[in-house]
Design a protein around this motif. Structure first.
Motif, PDB file in Angstrom:
ATOM      1  N   UNK A   6       4.983 -22.343   6.607  1.00 23.27           N
ATOM      2  CA  UNK A   6       5.300 -21.492   7.757  1.00 23.27           C
ATOM      3  C   UNK A   6       5.726 -20.097   7.306  1.00 23.27           C
ATOM      4  N   UNK A   7       6.397 -20.017   6.178  1.00 26.89           N
ATOM      5  CA  UNK A   7       6.769 -18.700   5.643  1.00 26.89           C
ATOM      6  C   UNK A   7       5.510 -17.868   5.380  1.00 26.89           C
ATOM      7  N   UNK A   8       4.488 -18.501   4.808  1.00 25.73           N
ATOM      8  CA  UNK A   8       3.233 -17.801   4.532  1.00 25.73           C
ATOM      9  C   UNK A   8       2.524 -17.432   5.831  1.00 25.73           C
ATOM     10  N   UNK A   9       2.516 -18.324   6.814  1.00 27.60           N
ATOM     11  CA  UNK A   9       1.905 -18.017   8.118  1.00 27.60           C
ATOM     12  C   UNK A   9       2.619 -16.823   8.756  1.00 27.60           C
ATOM     13  N   UNK A  10       3.929 -16.792   8.678  1.00 30.86           N
ATOM     14  CA  UNK A  10       4.699 -15.673   9.254  1.00 30.86           C
ATOM     15  C   UNK A  10       4.422 -14.377   8.503  1.00 30.86           C
ATOM     16  N   UNK A  11       4.296 -14.471   7.173  1.00 32.21           N
ATOM     17  CA  UNK A  11       3.937 -13.284   6.395  1.00 32.21           C
ATOM     18  C   UNK A  11       2.545 -12.785   6.761  1.00 32.21           C
ATOM     19  N   UNK A  12       1.613 -13.697   6.948  1.00 29.13           N
ATOM     20  CA  UNK A  12       0.258 -13.317   7.339  1.00 29.13           C
ATOM     21  C   UNK A  12       0.281 -12.608   8.690  1.00 29.13           C
ATOM     22  N   UNK A  13       1.057 -13.129   9.615  1.00 26.53           N
ATOM     23  CA  UNK A  13       1.177 -12.487  10.923  1.00 26.53           C
ATOM     24  C   UNK A  13       1.760 -11.083  10.773  1.00 26.53           C
TER      25      UNK A  13
END
Length: 148
Positions: A6-13
């Protein structure tokens, strides 16, 4: 603490938002609509891939109807960013090509960000680059399916 995924998904966003803002600043500074910038990117990607781009294909790639595509190409042509040319094999076919002045304008603005991105990627080994490539392709493909 969020899960690593989720940290990576949030960074991608967050990256998507920042890239969108960066692109919007470019559009604003150059008297363009954000769709104009997406069209130029699409045209440059097609050129890099050696693919011909008709107005209809460009409109489909951008999710525009025929009237919207015509207005877009007319606007970009008046600004000197694109030109309409006849197809090599079929002279009835009208292609849309990005003008070198538009490429130079984009390179002047986006070049430093591209250079920094390349510099960052040079710090990864081939296995890590393959993972990044796979992840980004997967997200791109998933987002494309969501739009259908």
């Amino acid at each position: 603490m969020p899960a690593p995924e989720m940290e990576i998904v949030h960074l991608l966003r967050a990256v998507a938002v920042e890239l969108g803002l960066h692109s919007a600043r470019f559009a604003s500074r150059n008297g363009m609509h954000p769709t104009d910038v997406r069209a130029l990117i699409t045209l440059m990607d097609a050129r890099r891939a050696g693919e011909e781009m008709t107005a209809g294909r460009l409109g489909a790639a951008l999710g525009l109807n025929s009237a919207g595509t015509t207005a877009l190409v007319d606007r970009l042509e008046r600004a000197g960013h694109v030109r309409r040319v006849r197809g090599e094999g079929d002279r009835r076919k009208v292609l849309v090509e990005v003008d070198e002045r538009a490429v130079a304008l984009g390179q002047a603005y986006f070049g430093p960000l591209i250079d920094r991105s390349v510099e960052l990627l040079r710090g990864y080994d081939e296995r890590e680059l393959a993972a990044v490539r796979s992840f980004l392709r997967g997200v791109r493909d998933a987002a494309g399916r969501e739009g259908e």
